[in-house]
Write a protein that holds these residues in place. Structure first.
Motif, PDB file in Angstrom:
ATOM      1  N   MET A  41       0.843  -1.197   0.000  1.00 25.99           N
ATOM      2  CA  MET A  41       0.000   0.000   0.000  1.00 25.99           C
ATOM      3  C   MET A  41       0.877   1.246   0.000  1.00 25.99           C
ATOM      4  O   MET A  41       2.016   1.214   0.474  1.00 25.99           O
ATOM      5  N   ILE A  42       0.324   2.336  -0.539  1.00 22.93           N
ATOM      6  CA  ILE A  42       0.954   3.659  -0.467  1.00 22.93           C
ATOM      7  C   ILE A  42      -0.112   4.646  -0.017  1.00 22.93           C
ATOM      8  O   ILE A  42      -1.209   4.681  -0.584  1.00 22.93           O
ATOM      9  N   ARG A  43       0.186   5.415   1.017  1.00 26.63           N
ATOM     10  CA  ARG A  43      -0.709   6.517   1.374  1.00 26.63           C
ATOM     11  C   ARG A  43      -0.183   7.777   0.702  1.00 26.63           C
ATOM     12  O   ARG A  43       0.872   8.298   1.068  1.00 26.63           O
ATOM     13  N   LYS A  44      -0.907   8.240  -0.297  1.00 23.35           N
ATOM     14  CA  LYS A  44      -0.503   9.438  -1.035  1.00 23.35           C
ATOM     15  C   LYS A  44      -0.964  10.655  -0.248  1.00 23.35           C
ATOM     16  O   LYS A  44      -2.135  10.965  -0.154  1.00 23.35           O
ATOM     17  N   HIS A  45       0.016  11.379   0.310  1.00 24.98           N
ATOM     18  CA  HIS A  45      -0.232  12.331   1.381  1.00 24.98           C
ATOM     19  C   HIS A  45      -0.422  13.755   0.889  1.00 24.98           C
ATOM     20  O   HIS A  45       0.526  14.392   0.408  1.00 24.98           O
TER      21      HIS A  45
END
Length: 626
Positions: A365-369
């Protein structure tokens, strides 16, 4: 699936030569930034989810002038800027800070061998923040919002021979009372705030379309093999329109269906699911036909068949599901900032390199901040296999009127807002009071973000607010998102003020992860540790600014061994939380950013602090990888 960039042959003559441009002297560059030239700056097709063959890339050298906002359009230009890199960036070749009373003027001149017979769209993938656009002296449109693509039909203004595009761009950034959605940009860039990024920062391109054309596709593909495609049209209205959708698997035709109307539904069986472990994509060809069966428009796209959901485990805890299977979401907080391109990665290859590292490290997963990436970023997430938590870009009035901050753990301790004295101690509200006009602009940009990324199978969570920054009308915003997109999950406020709407309760705690798992209020929600870690480690020779404070959460370790020990301890504690019912964790962060040296990689992407192999071993041992 592979998209091959094609270029329209109508154009010739571009502005300037490589000798007129160079990166800002003395700047930090990545290895990809070192290879950038006016000829190769972002030449890839910018919209992989709806590809046409007839397009022309307008990136390269443009004329530029920064002047007082009261001044008229320049007659004399200061020099060249390399588009698509923002004014302040090293790769723009300018590197100038935009003052509050200044505007940026751009000019691009080009020639047409002949005027196109049908329509031409002028597309901007990103301009920060407010822009007005003229073509050959005729105003063709204006736009407010710095984070998302927009376009104008410029067919009437185009002419054979010489053409001239002029832009006027203003960027208030964090000016008081402007409520601009700006993410981590701030004029006083220190601590968690970064250098502003003003003007054109993504690809500019021309596109040829028919008199009636597909303006947008809405694609839904689920685990049952059901594919639903709806076309929204632009241009001249047409009666009796038909839609033909063909599905391919590695160029092999699988199905094709012609329907009367603009909604096409098909079932593909058997179907291979899309997931991080097996990111299977099917190619699509969508044809718009008139009532006689004549093809008016053809676009290429793709779909990943997947269903996002949630389910209770054997202990009664809610878990993320993908295609009906429980899944632990584990990935980094990803700011998406680069030392040479700021908000814009220096090159497409840089995105792929970074994702390959994260994949090898065991993240799914990647949390695009607080940032929306170029559309090609999500294409790579689709094909390489990541689930993405997408933040809405935060903003505010530039003052201290944001609401108090009540962390999730305050419920078990009794309500005691954090930082109450700093954040307006006279006010006890958990929602800020935004004026109608600012709220409407915020919602307009939220809608465009959802529309823009709706077709990407990688995007599985919308996060509307982060740590109460700009948090306002929370229940209204949350209910709108729940109604507008029922195919994804909603994190109403990551680490912010919790309201009983959406699917997720999210706690931030540094440096070690935490969640109040015993609080009954959160039993009906997916429990996540939305930020933790932030362990800083300085790598000599790879710091953005040695004169400023370089920092990480919990203080800096004495040596590399202590740094790794801290990372291992955080991973173990997150593994323990997983066993207690937590279903996702976000480590801060992928890379260093300016003075934040808490990345797994240095800001210039030259040094990987902990190898991907070592990270994967730590994650597996801690129970974070299945």
């Amino acid at each position: 699936m592979k998209l091959i960039p094609l270029s329209l042959s109508l154009l010739f003559a571009s502005a300037g030569s490589a000798e007129e441009w160079s990166p800002v002297e003395g700047s930090m560059l990545t290895e990809w930034g070192e290879k950038v030239t006016p000829e190769n700056a972002w030449t890839e097709y910018p919209r992989p989810q709806m590809e046409r063959g007839d397009w022309t890339n307008l990136n390269g050298l443009w004329d530029v002038k920064v002047q007082h906002r009261s001044a008229r359009q320049p007659e004399q230009w200061e020099g060249k800027i390399l588009v698509p890199y923002a004014l302040e960036t090293p790769l723009s070749g300018v590197g100038k800070r935009l003052e509050q009373d200044e505007v940026i003027w751009y000019r691009k001149q080009f020639k047409l061998k002949s005027k196109p017979e049908a329509r031409t769209l002028l597309n901007f993938e990103g301009v920060d923040y407010e822009s007005r656009v003229w073509l050959n002296g005729q105003m063709v449109g204006s736009h407010v919002g710095g984070n998302l693509p927009f376009s104008f039909d410029v067919s009437e203004a185009l002419q054979q021979g010489e053409n001239e595009i002029v832009l006027r761009v203003t960027d208030e950034t964090d000016s008081f009372d402007r409520y601009q959605l700006r993410g981590k940009q701030k004029r006083d860039n220190k601590g968690i705030w970064y250098t502003p990024s003003s003007g054109i920062w993504q690809t500019v391109w021309l596109e040829q379309v028919s008199e009636t054309f597909v303006e947008r596709l809405v694609i839904e593909a689920d685990m049952f093999g059901e594919l639903r495609i709806e076309a929204e049209l632009g241009g001249e209205p047409i009666a009796g329109a038909q839609l033909r959708v063909s599905i391919f698997d590695d160029s092999k035709p699988l199905a094709s269906k012609l329907v009367t109307g603009l909604r096409n539904e098909q079932v593909l069986s058997p179907v291979s699911f899309w997931s991080p472990d097996s990111p299977k994509l099917y190619d699509l060809k969508v044809e718009l036909l008139d009532s006689r069966g004549e093809v008016l428009d053809t676009v290429k796209s793709y779909a990943g068949f997947r269903t996002v959901g949630k389910a209770k485990d054997e202990n009664g805890d809610w878990r993320f599901t993908l295609n009906g299977e429980q899944m632990f979401h584990f990935g980094p907080l990803d700011q998406g900032w680069w030392p040479d391109g700021f908000l814009n990665p220096p090159a497409d290859e840089a995105i792929v390199w970074e994702m390959d590292f994260l994949k090898a490290a065991g993240f799914n997963m990647i949390r695009k901040h607080k940032k929306v990436e170029p559309r090609r970023y999500y294409y790579h997430a689709d094909r390489l296999g990541f689930v993405v938590w997408q933040d809405h870009v935060s903003g505010g009035a530039g003052g201290d009127e944001w609401p108090k901050w009540k962390s999730l753990r305050a419920v078990e301790e009794g309500y005691e807002p954090r930082n109450a004295n700093h954040w307006n101690g006279e006010q006890d509200a958990l929602d800020a009071d935004w004026p109608d006009w600012a709220h409407e602009q915020c919602m307009a940009e939220l809608k465009v973000m959802i529309d823009t990324l709706y077709n990407n199978p990688s995007v599985v969570v919308w996060t509307t607010f982060n740590e109460r920054w700009g948090q306002h009308r929370t229940m209204e915003v949350g209910r709108w998102v729940e109604d507008y997109d029922q195919t994804r999950l909603l994190n109403i406020a990551s680490g912010g003020n919790f309201f009983e709407v959406g699917d997720i309760a999210d706690e931030h705690r540094y440096p070690m992860p935490y969640f109040p798992v015993d609080v009954e209020l959160y039993d009906d929600y997916l429990k996540v540790s939305g930020e933790y870690g932030g362990h800083g480690y300085a790598v000599e020779g790879h710091l953005w600014d040695t004169e400023k404070r370089n920092w990480g959460y919990g203080g800096l370790p004495k040596n590399f061994e202590e740094y790794v020990e801290r990372y291992e301890k955080g991973s173990q504690e997150l593994g323990d939380l997983r066993r207690k019912g937590v279903t996702g964790g976000v480590y801060t962060q992928t890379t260093d950013v300016e003075g934040e040296i808490n990345g797994l990689i240095t800001y210039d992407r030259r040094v990987v602090k902990i190898s991907a192999k070592r990270l994967a071993e730590i994650h597996k041992k801690s129970g974070l990888m299945d």
